[in-house]
Scaffold this motif. Structure first.
Motif, PDB file in Angstrom:
ATOM      1  N   ARG A 207      -4.061  -4.554  -0.680  1.00 20.80           N
ATOM      2  CA  ARG A 207      -3.410  -3.129  -0.282  1.00 20.80           C
ATOM      3  C   ARG A 207      -3.303  -2.802   1.092  1.00 20.80           C
ATOM      4  NH1 ARG A 207      -8.246  -0.659  -3.772  1.00 20.80           N
ATOM      5  NH2 ARG A 207      -7.865  -2.491  -5.242  1.00 20.80           N
ATOM      6  N   ILE A 247      -4.610   4.664  -9.273  1.00 20.18           N
ATOM      7  CA  ILE A 247      -4.137   3.894 -10.085  1.00 20.18           C
ATOM      8  C   ILE A 247      -5.298   2.932 -10.846  1.00 20.18           C
ATOM      9  CG2 ILE A 247      -3.482   1.924  -8.691  1.00 20.18           C
ATOM     10  CD1 ILE A 247      -0.993   1.681 -10.561  1.00 20.18           C
ATOM     11  N   ILE A 272       1.471   4.735  -6.700  1.00 19.08           N
ATOM     12  CA  ILE A 272       2.097   3.510  -7.141  1.00 19.08           C
ATOM     13  C   ILE A 272       2.515   2.602  -6.044  1.00 19.08           C
ATOM     14  CG2 ILE A 272       2.837   4.424  -9.203  1.00 19.08           C
ATOM     15  CD1 ILE A 272       5.771   4.646  -7.956  1.00 19.08           C
ATOM     16  N   ASN A 273       1.609   2.492  -5.051  1.00 22.30           N
ATOM     17  CA  ASN A 273       1.734   1.594  -3.804  1.00 22.30           C
ATOM     18  C   ASN A 273       2.067   0.074  -4.330  1.00 22.30           C
ATOM     19  OD1 ASN A 273       0.961  -0.414  -1.908  1.00 22.30           O
ATOM     20  ND2 ASN A 273       0.230   1.262  -0.505  1.00 22.30           N
ATOM     21  N   PRO A 274       3.158  -0.389  -3.941  1.00 21.58           N
ATOM     22  CA  PRO A 274       3.268  -1.883  -4.689  1.00 21.58           C
ATOM     23  C   PRO A 274       2.322  -2.829  -4.349  1.00 21.58           C
ATOM     24  CG  PRO A 274       4.992  -1.160  -2.927  1.00 21.58           C
ATOM     25  CD  PRO A 274       4.225  -0.008  -3.162  1.00 21.58           C
ATOM     26  N   ARG A 276      -0.570  -2.046  -5.229  1.00 24.37           N
ATOM     27  CA  ARG A 276      -1.529  -1.802  -6.183  1.00 24.37           C
ATOM     28  C   ARG A 276      -1.169  -1.790  -7.544  1.00 24.37           C
ATOM     29  NH1 ARG A 276      -5.506   2.012  -4.232  1.00 24.37           N
ATOM     30  NH2 ARG A 276      -6.449   1.771  -6.264  1.00 24.37           N
ATOM     31  N   THR A 277      -0.039  -2.163  -7.914  1.00 18.95           N
ATOM     32  CA  THR A 277       0.776  -1.928  -9.254  1.00 18.95           C
ATOM     33  C   THR A 277       0.723  -3.244 -10.104  1.00 18.95           C
ATOM     34  OG1 THR A 277       2.824  -1.986  -8.038  1.00 18.95           O
ATOM     35  CG2 THR A 277       2.288   0.129  -8.537  1.00 18.95           C
ATOM     36  N   ILE A 280       0.332  -2.378 -13.701  1.00 16.76           N
ATOM     37  CA  ILE A 280       1.687  -2.054 -14.467  1.00 16.76           C
ATOM     38  C   ILE A 280       2.594  -3.395 -14.849  1.00 16.76           C
ATOM     39  CG2 ILE A 280       3.671  -0.574 -14.498  1.00 16.76           C
ATOM     40  CD1 ILE A 280       2.398   1.379 -12.743  1.00 16.76           C
ATOM     41  N   GLU A 281       2.661  -4.296 -13.885  1.00 17.56           N
ATOM     42  CA  GLU A 281       3.497  -5.367 -14.160  1.00 17.56           C
ATOM     43  C   GLU A 281       2.659  -6.246 -15.187  1.00 17.56           C
ATOM     44  OE1 GLU A 281       5.060  -7.434 -10.556  1.00 17.56           O
ATOM     45  OE2 GLU A 281       4.466  -5.565  -9.474  1.00 17.56           O
ATOM     46  N   VAL A 292       7.682   4.781 -15.371  1.00 13.23           N
ATOM     47  CA  VAL A 292       7.395   5.289 -14.183  1.00 13.23           C
ATOM     48  C   VAL A 292       8.533   6.532 -13.842  1.00 13.23           C
ATOM     49  CG1 VAL A 292       7.296   4.983 -11.593  1.00 13.23           C
ATOM     50  CG2 VAL A 292       6.845   3.075 -13.189  1.00 13.23           C
ATOM     51  N   LEU A 306       3.229   8.631 -14.790  1.00 12.67           N
ATOM     52  CA  LEU A 306       3.257   7.593 -15.665  1.00 12.67           C
ATOM     53  C   LEU A 306       3.022   7.769 -16.990  1.00 12.67           C
ATOM     54  CD1 LEU A 306       1.022   4.890 -13.713  1.00 12.67           C
ATOM     55  CD2 LEU A 306       3.450   5.406 -13.550  1.00 12.67           C
TER      56      LEU A 306
END
Ligand code: S3P
Length: 452
Positions: A207, A247, A272-274, A276-277, A280-281, A292, A306
């Protein structure tokens, strides 16, 4: 009585009784991001001018950081409905606290403060509760000592930490042995005070809230691939900070709705900082239906709503590259795996063993109680999806273990009783109330202290 070993004693234990069944529906907003809330207090305190924060997480962890800066002479107004006003004292304006800084359960407070405070003119002692006192601090003490810091630890590199004042720090290039945003941030925060450049090289992306927020306070941070560099000796300028929803808190609802037939839930204003996601993935790779909606930028951080609806999940091998991007979400993800068709395998996640509890062991013991087939691995776990039964769980005082089993109750065939849940308030104050609004039935019981 549960003593947390650091001067604060909880008078009673809180247990959850999760009834089971139900579905998650409607629209909810989870509290502010914990990582960003900590950093807002830290950088706001060191800045010149008035920093205004909105959406601040009023959880025990971020409040511990706030109290620490008050104890070092920073005027901080609030929090009031998520609003905090910080009268920054500048890079050299902190004052020696009158007593050790008690940081409760918060690893982020202790690790980031160890960097920031190792360059002050005064000595300071950092302590915490029983869980924090067991957590490894050599990971920050080692690079900080390389920079010239004086840090004394208890046996085995554990807290309490004594940071010696009056040290002159110099920049280093540090190749981190583990993917840790806390270590990266500790070194960068010390680097603000060091001569020359401080560079941290990450083995995998973690992060990046510290880097983003430094930028927001007008401090130049340079990223080149896996390397993050800043030059010491600069100044921070007060900023206005909008903290998005966490998140990591939303994750319990993403999983809860994904596993429960009839669920259709909208989580608004989630960060939804990439970096931290991963959650979701991973859930999408398992077949989850997560939309999203309206991705936007708020205060230097990406945010969206979301929408998650129930969909049948299947077991997967979790890609190792996603592990640091979902590091706090595994208790919830293990529950998704317990409801999926087939086997889910997690490897490369030995860091889970040094969180607020050993989360691999804590989840495995809970799965034993509730009849979920699994096998622990040194660096992960195999989980075979199937039925979740009722049972009694020991959360080990770990907020995320408690919330994970509360969510598991949505699919459990009988109630789940979860012991030692008071620490949910470290990251998610109002969890039960918000969960109830979405349809998750969790009661609580106060267990009176046992006479000594
Ligand atoms: C955090 C980093 C992560 C995470 C923790 C918060 C942060 O820890 O688990 O909850 O705010 O920097 P590590 O750096 O130990 O992975």
């Amino acid at each position: 009585m549960t003593s947390d070993g650091g001067g604060v004693t909880r008078q009673e234990r809180i247990d959850y009784i999760a009834e089971g069944g139900g579905a998650l529906r409607g629209e909810i907003r989870v509290p502010g991001d914990k990582s960003i809330s900590h950093r807002a207090i830290m950088l706001g305190s060191l800045a010149e001018g008035l920093t205004e924060v909105r959406g601040f997480l009023e959880g025990e962890d971020s409040l511990a950081t706030l109290a620490a800066f008050r104890a070092m002479g920073v005027g901080i107004g609030g929090p009031e409905a998520g609003r905090v006003r910080i009268e920054g004292v500048g890079m050299h304006g902190l004052r020696a606290p009158a007593a050790p800084l008690y940081l409760g359960n918060s690893g982020t407070s202790m690790r980031l403060l160890s960097g920031l405070l190792s360059a002050q003119p005064f000595d300071v002692v950092l302590t915490g509760d029983a869980s924090l006192t067991r957590r490894p601090m050599a990971r920050v003490a080692d690079p900080l000592r390389l920079m010239g810091a004086g840090i004394e630890t208890a046996e085995g590199g554990r807290p309490p930490l004594r940071l010696l004042g009056g040290r002159v720090l110099h920049g280093i290039e540090y190749r981190m042995p583990m993917a840790s945003a806390q270590v990266k941030s500790a070194v960068l925060l010390a680097g603000l005070y060091a001569s020359g450049n401080t560079c941290v090289i990450e083995p995998a992306p973690t992060r990046d809230h510290t880097e983003r927020m430094l930028h927001g306070f007008g401090y130049a941070v340079h990223r080149d691939g896996a390397a993050v560099t800043l030059a010491g000796g600069g100044r921070l300028h007060a900023a206005s900070i909008e903290v998005p929803g966490d998140i990591s808190s939303a994750a319990f609802f993403l999983v809860g709705a994904a596993i429960t037939p009839g669920s259709d839930l909208l989580l608004t204003n989630v960060g939804i900082n990439p970096t931290r996601t991963g959650v979701i993935e991973i859930l999408r790779a398992m077949g989850a239906d997560i939309e999203v909606i309206d991705p936007r930028e708020s205060g230097g951080e990406p945010v969206a709503d979301l929408r998650v609806r129930h969909a049948p999940l299947r077991g997967i091998e979790i890609p190792v590259a996603l592990v640091p991007l979902a590091i706090d979400e595994f208790p919830a993800l293990f529950v998704a795996a317990a409801c999926a068709d087939g086997e889910t395998v997690l490897r490369g996640a030995e860091e889970l063993r040094v969180k607020e509890s050993d989360r691999i062991e804590a989840m495995a013991r809970g799965f034993e109680q509730t009849g979920v087939a699994h096998q622990t691995l040194p660096d992960g776990i195999r989980i075979r999806g199937g039925q979740i039964g009722g049972g009694t769980i020991d959360s080990r005082g770990d907020h995320r273990i408690a919330m994970a089993f509360a969510v598991a109750s949505l699919r459990a065939t009988a109630p789940i009783e979860i012991h030692d849940c008071a620490n949910v308030a470290t990251s998610f104050p109002g969890f039960r109330e918000l969960a109830a609004r979405a349809g998750l039935r969790v009661g609580q019981r106060h267990v009176a202290p046992v006479a000594p």
